[in-house]
Enzyme design. Structure first.
Site: not given
Ligand code: NAD
Length: 248
Positions: A119, A104, A217, A101
């Site tokens: 994205h 960068d 996470n 997602q």
């Protein structure tokens, strides 16, 4: 904790078509904050004003103000041990695809060759009128002399090829990501809250295929109950431990 690293390593050892799904959290230790946590970008820039497509058309100067701050962070960031671990898993023939997602470019810089960017990417930009494509470096040259870069050919607005709020995701990338997840024999989710839809719908495919899931996470996610291994910790610290267990 060691038990969880060992369990993750055992799963990786036994599988050969591993697909990773990553979110903003994997890049936090590279110095790019996720946007929604305390201190993140959305605390200072209301996304409806600064990162929504119709707002971009109306007040592009606001978007470019936010963009230049994000660009500085992205350009100074380097892949961290979690990005490098995913590249190593590709190198040893385990990991086939990274679905991200993020915008960068850090997975590519770490060495992963198959990266599906849900994205989009901040590396290129397009003219919204004539669709001419520009490299990031050229857009940065434009920004040095103007606050809102415009196409030198037709004077149209230039927009980085990232998906803004209310814009659809690139359908071909989303479909390819879904196909990869359907094919995966192990899915690893890293640094994603699994709550930004429609991208977040993708890892739920494991409920259909039965492929085991590893989640790394630093906070719980809605898919934790479906996962074989859940490791709550910083991705850049967890992955070297998993690789150690894998190499033992
Ligand atoms: P997200 O929904 O993917 O959530 C990020 C998750 O990562 C959170 O659950 C957070 O607790 C966790 N996390 C934070 N630091 C971590 C660490 N060191 N190790 C492991 N987990 C960690 O992402 P979001 O912030 O809601 O962003 C939504 C969208 O904004 C993204 O999908 C992306 O398009 C864009 N974005 C991109 C970047 C980037 O390119 N690096 C950064 C921020 C936002």
């Amino acid at each position: 904790m060691q038990n969880l690293y060992d369990k993750a390593a055992e799963l990786i050892k036994s599988k050969s078509y591993i697909v990773a799904f990553t979110g903003a959290g994997i890049s936090v230790e590279s110095g790019i904050p996720d946007f929604r946590s305390a201190g993140g970008l959305w605390e200072r820039y209301n996304p409806n004003e600064y990162a929504e497509y119709s707002a971009f058309l109306k007040t592009p100067e606001k978007f470019w103000t936010m963009h230049s701050e994000l660009s500085d962070l992205v350009l100074s960031a380097k892949p961290n041990p979690a990005h490098l671990a995913l590249a190593e898993l590709e190198e040893i023939g385990k990991l086939q695809t990274v679905i991200t997602q993020n915008i960068d470019n850090l997975h590519q810089r770490a060495g992963n060759s198959r990266v599906l960017e849900l994205h989009g990417s901040g590396e290129t930009a397009s003219c919204l009128s004539c669709q001419k494509q520009f490299d990031r470096t050229l857009v940065e040259e434009f920004i040095e002399i103007t606050t809102v870069p415009r196409c030198p050919t037709c004077d149209g607005l230039i927009k980085p090829n990232v998906v803004l709020f209310s814009e659809p995701l690139p359908a071909n990338v989303f479909e390819e990501a879904r196909r990869e997840l359907l094919r995966a024999d192990l899915v690893i989710v890293v640094g994603s809250s699994i709550s930004v839809f429609p991208a977040a719908a993708l890892p739920y495919v494991v409920n259909q295929t039965g492929a085991p899931l590893i989640i790394v996470n630093d906070e719980p996610t809605p898919l934790d109950t479906s996962a074989e291994v859940v490791i709550h910790g910083k991705a850049g610290e967890v992955f070297p431990q998993i690789l150690n267990a894998l190499n033992e």
